[in-house]
Write an enzyme that holds these catalytic residues in place. Structure first.
Site, short mmCIF file in Angstrom:
data_model
loop_
_atom_site.label_atom_id
_atom_site.label_comp_id
_atom_site.label_asym_id
_atom_site.label_seq_id
_atom_site.Cartn_x
_atom_site.Cartn_y
_atom_site.Cartn_z
N ASN A 1 0.81 -1.22 0.00
CA ASN A 1 0.00 0.00 0.00
C ASN A 1 0.85 1.27 0.00
OD1 ASN A 1 -2.02 -1.84 0.14
ND2 ASN A 1 -2.69 -1.34 2.23
N HIS B 1 -17.30 37.09 -30.98
CA HIS B 1 -18.46 36.38 -31.55
C HIS B 1 -18.15 35.84 -32.95
CE1 HIS B 1 -20.69 38.49 -28.33
NE2 HIS B 1 -19.96 39.54 -28.72
N LYS C 1 -7.76 16.82 -51.21
CA LYS C 1 -7.83 17.18 -49.79
C LYS C 1 -6.48 17.21 -49.07
CE LYS C 1 -11.07 17.79 -47.58
NZ LYS C 1 -12.13 16.93 -47.09
N ASN D 1 -5.97 17.65 -45.03
CA ASN D 1 -6.74 17.84 -43.81
C ASN D 1 -5.85 18.11 -42.59
OD1 ASN D 1 -9.10 17.23 -45.26
ND2 ASN D 1 -8.80 15.04 -44.90
N GLU E 1 -7.15 18.49 -35.29
CA GLU E 1 -8.48 17.87 -35.09
C GLU E 1 -8.40 16.77 -34.03
OE1 GLU E 1 -10.53 16.66 -38.74
OE2 GLU E 1 -9.42 18.23 -39.77
N TYR F 1 -6.53 2.39 2.58
CA TYR F 1 -6.36 1.84 1.23
C TYR F 1 -7.51 0.91 0.87
CZ TYR F 1 -4.69 -0.74 -2.77
OH TYR F 1 -4.59 -1.30 -4.02
N LYS G 1 -4.34 4.00 -12.07
CA LYS G 1 -3.17 4.04 -12.95
C LYS G 1 -3.50 4.27 -14.42
CE LYS G 1 -0.88 1.35 -9.62
NZ LYS G 1 -2.19 1.35 -8.87
N1 ARG Z 1 -1.58 -3.36 -7.32
C1 ARG Z 1 -2.00 -2.65 -6.16
C2 ARG Z 1 -2.42 -1.23 -6.52
O1 ARG Z 1 -2.19 -0.83 -7.61
C3 ARG Z 1 -0.91 -2.61 -5.15
C4 ARG Z 1 -1.37 -2.50 -3.73
C5 ARG Z 1 -2.11 -3.72 -3.35
N2 ARG Z 1 -2.37 -3.78 -1.97
C6 ARG Z 1 -3.22 -4.67 -1.51
N3 ARG Z 1 -3.39 -4.70 -0.25
N4 ARG Z 1 -3.91 -5.46 -2.27
O2 ARG Z 1 -2.97 -0.48 -5.76
#
Ligand code: ARG
Length: 463
Positions: A115, A161, A288, A290, A295, A322, A330
């Site tokens: 964690n 405008h 064309k 583009n 875009e 956690y 991520k």
């Molecule tokens: N892969 C987990 C994450 O991205 C890592 C931490 C996991 N901890 C746990 N107690 N399962 O958060």
């Protein structure tokens, strides 16, 4: 030990393995492995602290350092066998380390939890990403200044405008974006401050029973300090949200610029050409060309907004501390980093590939009575109250429109008919050049002011 559940690092208390589906569902290695450098850096700092505090032996540290160098080299070369069974980047690396060096590898996790480990990795990763982005913004802004300098005195219609409003110079217009991206850079630099704090030492959530030295780890990893509260350290991802919010704002600016580039490149407007290497053709219409890059950047803005919304929603109902939800931080974060990084790189390059067509801008300027405000200001200087001047010029515009000419093409007598105070010096204010030159104050569009702004901009880029 009965079941193959023991293949998991944490499986001691389990009596059956997870199903393949659950394994795939809960694993993060496919996307968190991109943090392998940060994971190794964090582990080494942690191990050095453990040895310094006498929690592990010096010989263990030596093994860990040697083993981690080997693991890093394997990953770098592509020889490393990432395994879904090992769930995430942390367990993959730890398991391989242990295979290479034995018991010392198993001692690495003393006083640590995944964690606080993952929270540390993300902060390290993001700090690096912010530094890259800040460098790219600088390159992009300096390309904008170069473009502004080339066109510092090139007149174009300024719009409100989307109607022709008053003359500005193209350089002045470009410098508006220089300012926007400058504020974006400030936001990233500010988010970096709150990102750059060390979570390690929080362990799972409550801290650890070992005599750890968090300040020493922070110092080794270049953090400005430690996270003060262990529960907060492992649970909050506000720094990632803040970063993504800065990304969303930057993309909003990119999108506005893109919209203008697309419009300016339309043959109906024709203010600019974008170099061929940033454009593509059509598979059916041979003529064309583009503006795909702007875009697409406009489109990708929506995607970054989405990542911001994902992260805000991910966080909003989580109780302390956690929760596995956080693993979902991520992909949105990485996607925002990738999108912004790529976009800045390509825009910095593209700015140098913009060719301006001054004749088209000039032609557009003569069609919109762009110097009408200048005429009103002229009359005010001759003693008329502004509202009366506004009305007189309105009549003049109407007459010019009926005649099919721009204001400077009206004769002195015609102008005098709307306001007797008009004299022959009026024609110098009715020209585009006269109009531009008269906006001669800091932040104004007079070419001399634009040049001064460019000099200040260059200086700010080096501060
Ligand atoms: N892969 C987990 C994450 O991205 C890592 C931490 C996991 N901890 C746990 N107690 N399962 O958060």
């Amino acid at each position: 030990m009965t079941s193959n559940a023991t293949q998991y690092t944490w499986a001691g208390r389990f009596s059956e393995p997870v199903s393949d589906l659950v394994k795939r569902y809960t694993a993060s290695v496919d996307f968190d492995r991109r943090m392998w450098r940060q994971d190794i850096r964090g582990s080494l700092a942690h191990a050095r602290m453990l040895a310094r505090q006498g929690i592990i032996a010096a010989a263990d540290l030596a093994d860990i350092e040697r083993g981690m160098a080997a693991v890093g080299a394997e990953i770098e070369s592509g020889a490393f066998a990432w395994s879904l069974d090992l769930e995430d980047v942390h367990l993959n690396i730890e398991k391989r380390l242990t295979a290479l060096i034995g018991d010392a590898g198993k001692r690495l996790h003393t006083g640590r939890s995944r964690n606080d480990q993952v929270a540390t990795d993300i902060r390290l990763y993001l700090r690096d990403a912010i530094d890259d982005i800040l460098a790219l913004i600088k390159v992009f802004r300096s390309a904008l200044v170069d473009l502004a300098e080339k066109e510092a005195a090139t007149p174009m219609p300024g719009f409100t405008h989307l109607q022709v409003a008053q003359p500005v110079t193209f350089g002045h217009h470009v410098l508006a974006y220089f300012e926007m991206f400058g504020r974006d850079a400030e936001r990233f630099a500010d988010a970096r401050k709150r990102t750059n704090r060390l979570p390690l030492g929080a362990a799972a959530l409550a801290g650890t029973t070992y005599p750890i030295d968090r300040e020493y780890v922070a110092e080794q990893l270049g953090f400005d300090g430690v996270c003060e509260n262990s529960l907060d350290a492992v649970s909050d991802r506000d720094f990632a949200i803040e970063f993504t919010a800065a990304c969303a704002l930057l993309m909003m600016h990119v999108s506005r610029l893109s919209e203008e580039l697309v419009m300016w490149m339309s043959p109906r407007v024709g203010f600019i050409q974008i170099a061929d290497r940033f454009c593509t053709g059509s598979s059916i219409m041979p003529q064309k060309k583009n503006p795909d890059v702007p875009e697409l950047a406009r489109g990708k803005t929506g995607r970054v907004y989405g990542q911001l919304m994902s992260l805000l929603t991910l966080m909003k109902s989580q109780p302390l501390a956690y929760n596995k939800d956080n693993q979902e931080d991520k992909e949105p974060l990485f996607d925002a980093v990738d999108t912004v990084t790529d976009t800045l790189r390509i825009f910095a390059d593209m700015a140098g590939g913009i060719a301006v067509r001054p004749e088209a801008m000039k032609a557009a300027l003569t069609q919109g009575f762009a110097t009408a405000t200048d005429l009103a200001d002229y009359l005010v200087k001759k003693g008329l109250p502004f509202r009366d001047a506004h009305e007189a010029v309105g009549h003049a515009v109407k007459a010019a429109e009926q005649k099919g000419v721009d204001l400077p093409q009206l004769t002195l007598d015609e102008l005098k008919a709307f306001c007797p105070q008009v004299d022959k010096d009026v024609f110098s204010v009715l020209t585009v050049e006269g109009s531009l030159a008269s906006r001669n104050h800091v932040g104004g569009t007079a070419p001399a002011q634009v040049m001064a702004a460019i000099a200040r901009a260059r200086k700010r880029l080096t501060d």
